[in-house]
Design an enzyme around this catalytic site. Sequence first.
Site, PDB file in Angstrom:
ATOM      1  N   PRO A  18       0.768  -1.220  -0.068  1.00  0.00           N
ATOM      2  CA  PRO A  18      -0.145   0.123   0.043  1.00  0.00           C
ATOM      3  C   PRO A  18       0.765   1.433   0.003  1.00  0.00           C
ATOM      4  CG  PRO A  18       0.028  -1.115   2.073  1.00  0.00           C
ATOM      5  CD  PRO A  18       0.729  -1.885   1.124  1.00  0.00           C
ATOM      6  N   MET A  19       0.515   2.072  -0.804  1.00  0.00           N
ATOM      7  CA  MET A  19       1.344   3.358  -0.900  1.00  0.00           C
ATOM      8  C   MET A  19       0.626   4.350  -1.171  1.00  0.00           C
ATOM      9  SD  MET A  19       5.210   2.400  -2.504  1.00  0.00           S
ATOM     10  CE  MET A  19       4.549   1.376  -3.851  1.00  0.00           C
ATOM     11  N   GLU A  20       0.416   5.495  -0.337  1.00  0.00           N
ATOM     12  CA  GLU A  20      -0.564   6.699  -0.453  1.00  0.00           C
ATOM     13  C   GLU A  20      -0.244   7.400  -1.570  1.00  0.00           C
ATOM     14  OE1 GLU A  20      -3.067   7.693   0.735  1.00  0.00           O
ATOM     15  OE2 GLU A  20      -3.112   9.944   0.843  1.00  0.00           O
ATOM     16  N   CYS A 104       2.272   3.154   9.929  1.00  0.00           N
ATOM     17  CA  CYS A 104       2.796   4.353   9.305  1.00  0.00           C
ATOM     18  C   CYS A 104       3.828   5.307  10.449  1.00  0.00           C
ATOM     19  CB  CYS A 104       1.703   5.051   8.723  1.00  0.00           C
ATOM     20  SG  CYS A 104       2.222   6.641   7.996  1.00  0.00           S
ATOM     21  N   LYS A 144      -0.515  -4.824   9.211  1.00  0.00           N
ATOM     22  CA  LYS A 144       0.843  -4.253   8.614  1.00  0.00           C
ATOM     23  C   LYS A 144       1.467  -3.473   9.693  1.00  0.00           C
ATOM     24  CE  LYS A 144       3.132  -2.217   4.764  1.00  0.00           C
ATOM     25  NZ  LYS A 144       3.219  -1.055   5.075  1.00  0.00           N
ATOM     26  N   ASN A 208       8.700  -7.391   4.782  1.00  0.00           N
ATOM     27  CA  ASN A 208       8.504  -6.174   3.901  1.00  0.00           C
ATOM     28  C   ASN A 208       9.874  -5.143   4.099  1.00  0.00           C
ATOM     29  OD1 ASN A 208       7.153  -3.000   4.117  1.00  0.00           O
ATOM     30  ND2 ASN A 208       7.499  -3.679   2.053  1.00  0.00           N
ATOM     31  N   ASP A 210      12.858  -3.175   1.564  1.00  0.00           N
ATOM     32  CA  ASP A 210      14.199  -3.143   0.555  1.00  0.00           C
ATOM     33  C   ASP A 210      14.297  -4.243  -0.484  1.00  0.00           C
ATOM     34  OD1 ASP A 210      14.823  -0.901   2.195  1.00  0.00           O
ATOM     35  OD2 ASP A 210      16.117  -1.826   3.380  1.00  0.00           O
ATOM     36  N   GLY A 232       7.384  -2.268  -2.109  1.00  0.00           N
ATOM     37  CA  GLY A 232       6.852  -0.845  -2.307  1.00  0.00           C
ATOM     38  C   GLY A 232       7.862  -0.239  -3.077  1.00  0.00           C
ATOM     39  N   ARG A 233       8.694   0.735  -2.615  1.00  0.00           N
ATOM     40  CA  ARG A 233       9.654   1.279  -3.555  1.00  0.00           C
ATOM     41  C   ARG A 233      10.188   0.633  -4.621  1.00  0.00           C
ATOM     42  NH1 ARG A 233      12.959   3.620   1.284  1.00  0.00           N
ATOM     43  NH2 ARG A 233      12.600   1.323   1.636  1.00  0.00           N
TER      44      ARG A 233
HETATM   45  C1  LIG Z   1       4.913   6.968  -1.267  1.00  0.00           C
HETATM   46  C2  LIG Z   1       4.920   6.163   0.044  1.00  0.00           C
HETATM   47  C3  LIG Z   1       3.537   5.710   0.642  1.00  0.00           C
HETATM   48  C4  LIG Z   1       3.063   4.769   1.591  1.00  0.00           C
HETATM   49  N1  LIG Z   1       1.934   4.762   1.866  1.00  0.00           N
HETATM   50  C5  LIG Z   1       1.749   3.746   2.875  1.00  0.00           C
HETATM   51  C6  LIG Z   1       0.413   3.341   3.070  1.00  0.00           C
HETATM   52  O1  LIG Z   1      -0.602   4.051   2.742  1.00  0.00           O
HETATM   53  N2  LIG Z   1       0.210   2.368   4.067  1.00  0.00           N
HETATM   54  C7  LIG Z   1       1.204   1.569   4.489  1.00  0.00           C
HETATM   55  O2  LIG Z   1       0.736   0.705   5.178  1.00  0.00           O
HETATM   56  N3  LIG Z   1       2.357   1.628   4.123  1.00  0.00           N
HETATM   57  C8  LIG Z   1       2.803   2.785   3.324  1.00  0.00           C
HETATM   58  N4  LIG Z   1       4.032   3.181   2.865  1.00  0.00           N
HETATM   59  C9  LIG Z   1       4.970   2.128   3.305  1.00  0.00           C
HETATM   60  C10 LIG Z   1       5.385   0.980   2.329  1.00  0.00           C
HETATM   61  O3  LIG Z   1       3.922   0.107   2.237  1.00  0.00           O
HETATM   62  C11 LIG Z   1       6.379  -0.122   2.943  1.00  0.00           C
HETATM   63  O4  LIG Z   1       6.111  -0.662   4.101  1.00  0.00           O
HETATM   64  C12 LIG Z   1       7.667   0.482   2.680  1.00  0.00           C
HETATM   65  O5  LIG Z   1       7.831   1.513   1.461  1.00  0.00           O
HETATM   66  C13 LIG Z   1       8.928  -0.542   2.842  1.00  0.00           C
HETATM   67  O6  LIG Z   1       8.962  -1.328   1.771  1.00  0.00           O
HETATM   68  P1  LIG Z   1       9.972  -1.032   0.551  1.00  0.00           P
HETATM   69  O7  LIG Z   1      11.303  -1.048   1.085  1.00  0.00           O
HETATM   70  O8  LIG Z   1       9.638  -2.259  -0.238  1.00  0.00           O
HETATM   71  O9  LIG Z   1       9.402   0.238   0.049  1.00  0.00           O
HETATM   72  C14 LIG Z   1       4.388   3.986   1.904  1.00  0.00           C
HETATM   73  C15 LIG Z   1       5.453   4.009   1.434  1.00  0.00           C
HETATM   74  C16 LIG Z   1       5.925   5.134   0.561  1.00  0.00           C
HETATM   75  C17 LIG Z   1       7.105   4.958  -0.017  1.00  0.00           C
END
Ligand SMILES: Cc1cc2nc3c(=O)[nH]c(=O)nc-3n(C[C@H](O)[C@H](O)[C@H](O)COP(=O)(O)O)c2cc1C
Length: 325
Positions: A18-20, A104, A144, A208, A210, A232-233
């Site tokens: 999930p990413m806002e 978050c 989460k 989750n 990196d 995510g990223r």
């Molecule tokens: C732009 C952005 C928005 C995010 N929004 C949410 C969200 O709405 N809900 C949530 O649980 N995590 C949110 N996250 C966190 C990601 O879901 C994830 O846990 C975090 O980026 C680590 O994973 P990654 O290293 O694969 O990016 C957000 C991360 C980013 C970068």
Amino acid sequence: MASNIWTQLERPMRILAPMEDVTDTVFRRIIGSLAPPDLYFTEFLRADLFHPRFGARMQRRLEFTETERPIIAQIWGNNTADYVMAAARLEQLGYDGIDINMGCPAPKLVKKGCCAGLIRTPNKAAELYAAACEGAPSLPVSIKTRIGLDTPETEDWIGFLLELRPAALTVHGRTAAEMSDPPADWSQVRLAVELRDRISPATVMVGNGDIGSESELQAAAAASGVEGVMIGRGIFEDLLVFRRQGKPWVDQPREVVLDAYIRHIDLHRSYWQGERNFEVLKKFARAYLHGLPDFEPVYRAGMRYHDHDSLIAFLQHSKIPVDSR
Ligand SMILES: Cc1cc2nc3c(=O)[nH]c(=O)nc-3n(C[C@H](O)[C@H](O)[C@H](O)COP(=O)(O)O)c2cc1C
């Protein structure tokens, strides 16, 4: 619970995080057409905004197409009545599950006792979990979270959550205080899996942090024992990250790259109809374009446009590289 999507997917599950302002229906549809994950999440949804008096404001955020299935809706907040109401609506809309955001780290939300702030108030976290289950009795409810607030407290916090017997638990291997800075600690994810084995064997575990490629995903799943990995990223580095084989996004032909970004912009315009700001689209420019040999000038020029039509026209024009015009 009538059926549990978490138990029905191939292992290890590949999950789009999930990413806002990123994983709206528009981006989910584009990713679905390029290289779909096994499971989608919505952006996080504020539980109090499900109240009928906010009707239209929430409605557009909740819509999804069949191509975005299976899909989990993620909610946040700290009022149990809101959770019952939100969960009931999500069940009615046909979501495949409900996830509660307890991770978050945004200071504003943590201070209000929401999201990662719930790590300080485990009893509240348990009440919210129960409220979501009550509102949507036919759906699996998952959580989460992170490994702690200021320091890792995996044994206590993750152990506590597992006592609730959630359908699934996603563990992001950082504390809230760490935000996104130091590398995610997958040894804590491994520890969470060991706790699961002891406390709640039926809970599906997701790791989750990196992960940016299929080989990293496989290695992380094997080393930690999780049933699913959430990315995510990593999607910004490779829009095809959920494809099991083949060339990454940076090696795709120029026309394919530009057409995908144009489709995204066009769908954003027709779907949101001004309700969401045009400028959010610029967050995606690097993800789509970073493999172009002339990325820097195309990127910089694209930033100068402030409406859908002129950005699309510019990208169409960019299909012919400057040195071949
Ligand atoms: C732009 C952005 C928005 C995010 N929004 C949410 C969200 O709405 N809900 C949530 O649980 N995590 C949110 N996250 C966190 C990601 O879901 C994830 O846990 C975090 O980026 C680590 O994973 P990654 O290293 O694969 O990016 C957000 C991360 C980013 C970068």
